[in-house]
Write a protein that holds these residues in place. Structure first.
Motif, short mmCIF file in Angstrom:
data_model
loop_
_atom_site.label_atom_id
_atom_site.label_comp_id
_atom_site.label_asym_id
_atom_site.label_seq_id
_atom_site.Cartn_x
_atom_site.Cartn_y
_atom_site.Cartn_z
N LEU B 94 0.72 -1.09 0.02
CA LEU B 94 -0.04 -0.01 0.03
C LEU B 94 0.94 1.38 0.22
O LEU B 94 1.83 1.31 0.79
CB LEU B 94 -0.84 0.13 1.37
N LEU B 95 0.47 2.44 -0.76
CA LEU B 95 1.09 3.31 -0.68
C LEU B 95 0.47 4.74 -1.07
O LEU B 95 -0.65 4.27 -1.75
CB LEU B 95 2.41 3.35 -1.73
N HIS B 96 0.68 5.93 -0.54
CA HIS B 96 0.17 7.12 -1.00
C HIS B 96 1.01 7.65 -2.05
O HIS B 96 2.09 7.55 -1.93
CB HIS B 96 0.09 8.05 0.20
N TYR B 97 0.16 8.31 -3.04
CA TYR B 97 0.90 8.69 -4.08
C TYR B 97 0.17 10.25 -4.23
O TYR B 97 -0.86 10.41 -4.04
CB TYR B 97 0.72 8.13 -5.24
N LEU B 99 -1.48 13.04 -6.11
CA LEU B 99 -2.67 13.15 -7.12
C LEU B 99 -2.52 14.47 -7.81
O LEU B 99 -2.71 14.73 -8.82
CB LEU B 99 -4.15 13.08 -6.51
N ASN B 100 -2.34 15.57 -6.92
CA ASN B 100 -2.14 16.95 -7.27
C ASN B 100 -1.06 17.57 -6.24
O ASN B 100 -0.69 16.98 -5.36
CB ASN B 100 -3.29 17.51 -7.26
N ASP B 101 -0.84 18.84 -6.53
CA ASP B 101 0.00 19.71 -5.51
C ASP B 101 0.19 19.40 -3.81
O ASP B 101 0.80 19.04 -3.21
CB ASP B 101 -0.08 20.98 -5.82
N THR B 102 -1.30 19.44 -3.51
CA THR B 102 -1.56 19.24 -2.28
C THR B 102 -2.54 18.28 -1.72
O THR B 102 -3.13 17.77 -0.79
CB THR B 102 -2.15 20.47 -1.56
N LEU B 103 -2.48 17.22 -2.76
CA LEU B 103 -3.81 16.30 -2.59
C LEU B 103 -2.86 14.86 -2.75
O LEU B 103 -2.28 14.40 -3.92
CB LEU B 103 -4.75 16.29 -3.78
N TYR B 104 -3.24 13.75 -1.92
CA TYR B 104 -2.80 12.50 -2.06
C TYR B 104 -3.80 11.43 -1.81
O TYR B 104 -4.88 11.71 -1.11
CB TYR B 104 -1.79 12.32 -0.88
N THR B 105 -3.67 10.16 -2.33
CA THR B 105 -4.46 9.10 -2.36
C THR B 105 -3.93 8.04 -2.30
O THR B 105 -2.47 7.82 -2.78
CB THR B 105 -5.58 9.31 -3.27
N LYS B 106 -4.44 6.81 -2.18
CA LYS B 106 -3.92 5.74 -1.85
C LYS B 106 -3.99 4.63 -2.92
O LYS B 106 -4.95 4.88 -4.13
CB LYS B 106 -4.48 4.75 -0.79
N ALA B 107 -3.12 3.82 -3.37
CA ALA B 107 -3.21 2.76 -4.21
C ALA B 107 -2.50 1.56 -3.69
O ALA B 107 -1.73 1.70 -2.58
CB ALA B 107 -2.36 3.21 -5.50
N GLN B 108 -2.53 0.47 -4.29
CA GLN B 108 -1.89 -0.53 -3.87
C GLN B 108 -1.01 -1.40 -5.03
O GLN B 108 -1.59 -1.16 -6.51
CB GLN B 108 -2.73 -1.71 -3.20
#
Lengths: 163, 199
Positions: B94-97, B99-108
């Motif tokens: 699992l990692l956070h990446y 998405l934009n300058d101040t925005l992150y979300t999860k992916a696996q």
């Protein structure tokens, strides 16, 4: 603005030029501020669009290339497309639901909109000042020219009377 | 004159060393050659300065690139090691990446059964991204990192060399200029002496 008021009609062209340059500098400063605000607003709007796109119903488990660093991408898939981590500044990150994240960014956009309107008003005001000073400069130049013409005429009269 | 410029040694990258003027009178036999000679020295000096600016830009670029390469290499090695941590740890990463300058979300990231089958995409620049098996990616990144670090060392060395040469050339130009000023003064005094004699 300073409490002191100046009668522009009593200033000479050099002083008027100095005042106009000062206004032009301030105008440039505020224009740059407006541009910076517009850019920031654009970024926040992008974030909102991104959240809406990712949180669509069909995107749970969607495959994608994960940008692990500036130049590294790993095949993966979305986990929990309804949750987002938001950078709220000073090194803190808060996990928010899609709705809460959108509300957060919308709030920021609205604030920037308000500030943009204020700066636009200031820009209009200073533009008008600059234009009126320019008109004063022209009038002062005309007055100077007329005064010089009169002096020349008087000199000519003296010379003719002397002869 | 050209013999003077061509006689000096060059460093490993072919940058000629700046000649030092011991005696200006030996360089300029005829005073009318001063302008030509001075211009040549000025030209060489400006070439050194231009090259220095170019090298400094290279150094700046490398200092941006090297941390990124190190970071990417670390991530790849982490993935590889995770893949090798035994047969039991087959769970996805699992990692956070961003998405934009101040925005992150999860992916696996799913780990394939054959660890070496994990593939990653490397952004090579010029709108080109290539997919590599993890081991090849690690080797490529190591090579790139080594090359970049060597480039940084070489460029730093060159900048030092150029700085020395710029100093030498500036001293040369100053001495040439002072020589010319002195010559003009002497000439002026001689002329005045001649006038006095005539009177």
């Amino acid at each position: 603005m300073s409490s002191q008021k100046i009668d522009l009609t009593k200033l000479n062209p050099e002083q008027l030029n100095a005042v106009k340059q000062q206004f032009d500098q301030e105008l440039q400063h505020f224009t740059q501020s407006l541009q910076a605000l517009t850019m920031a607003k654009g970024k926040f709007t992008e974030c909102i669009d991104d959240i809406k796109t990712v949180s669509q119903a069909g995107n749970e488990g969607q495959k994608l290339l994960v940008p692990a660093s500036a130049s590294l991408y790993i095949p993966g898939k979305i986990v929990d497309n309804k949750k987002f981590m938001v950078d709220i500044g000073t090194g803190y990150y808060v996990e928010k639901s899609a709705e809460a994240a959108i509300a957060f960014y919308q709030k920021k956009v609205d604030k920037l909109n308000k500030e943009s309107v204020q700066i636009q008003d200031i820009i209009k005001e200073k533009t008008q000042y600059s234009l009126s000073i320019e008109a004063q400069i022209r009038q002062a130049a005309i007055r100077q020219h007329e005064a010089m013409s009169k002096q020349q005429q008087q000199q000519q009269k003296k010379e003719s009377s002397t002869a | 004159m050209d013999t003077l410029f061509n006689s000096t040694e060059k460093n490993a990258r072919g940058i000629p060393q700046a000649p030092f003027i011991e005696n200006v009178n030996e360089i300029i036999k005829d005073p009318s050659d001063f302008e030509l000679c001075f211009n040549k020295f000025q030209e060489r000096l400006s070439k050194y300065k231009f090259m220095q600016e170019s090298k400094l830009a290279t150094i700046k670029q490398l200092k941006t690139r090297i941390p990124d390469l190190e970071n990417t290499l670390k991530i790849c090695q982490s993935l590889r090691n995770h893949s090798d941590e035994g047969d039991e740890s087959d769970e996805p990463i699992l990692l956070h990446y961003q998405l934009n300058d101040t925005l992150y979300t999860k992916a696996q990231v799913d780990i394939p059964e054959d660890r070496a089958d994990l593939k990653v995409g490397l952004w090579l620049g010029a709108d080109v991204m290539l997919e590599y098996p993890i081991d090849e990616a690690i080797e490529l990144l190591k090579k790139k990192l080594a090359d970049s670090e060597q480039s940084l060392t070489v460029s730093t060395e060159d900048v030092e060399f150029l700085r020395e040469n710029i100093t030498t050339m500036e001293v040369n130009c100053a001495r040439l200029y002072n020589w010319d000023v002195q010559r003009r003064q002497d000439l002026k005094q001689a002329q005045e002496g001649t006038k006095n004699l005539k009177i």
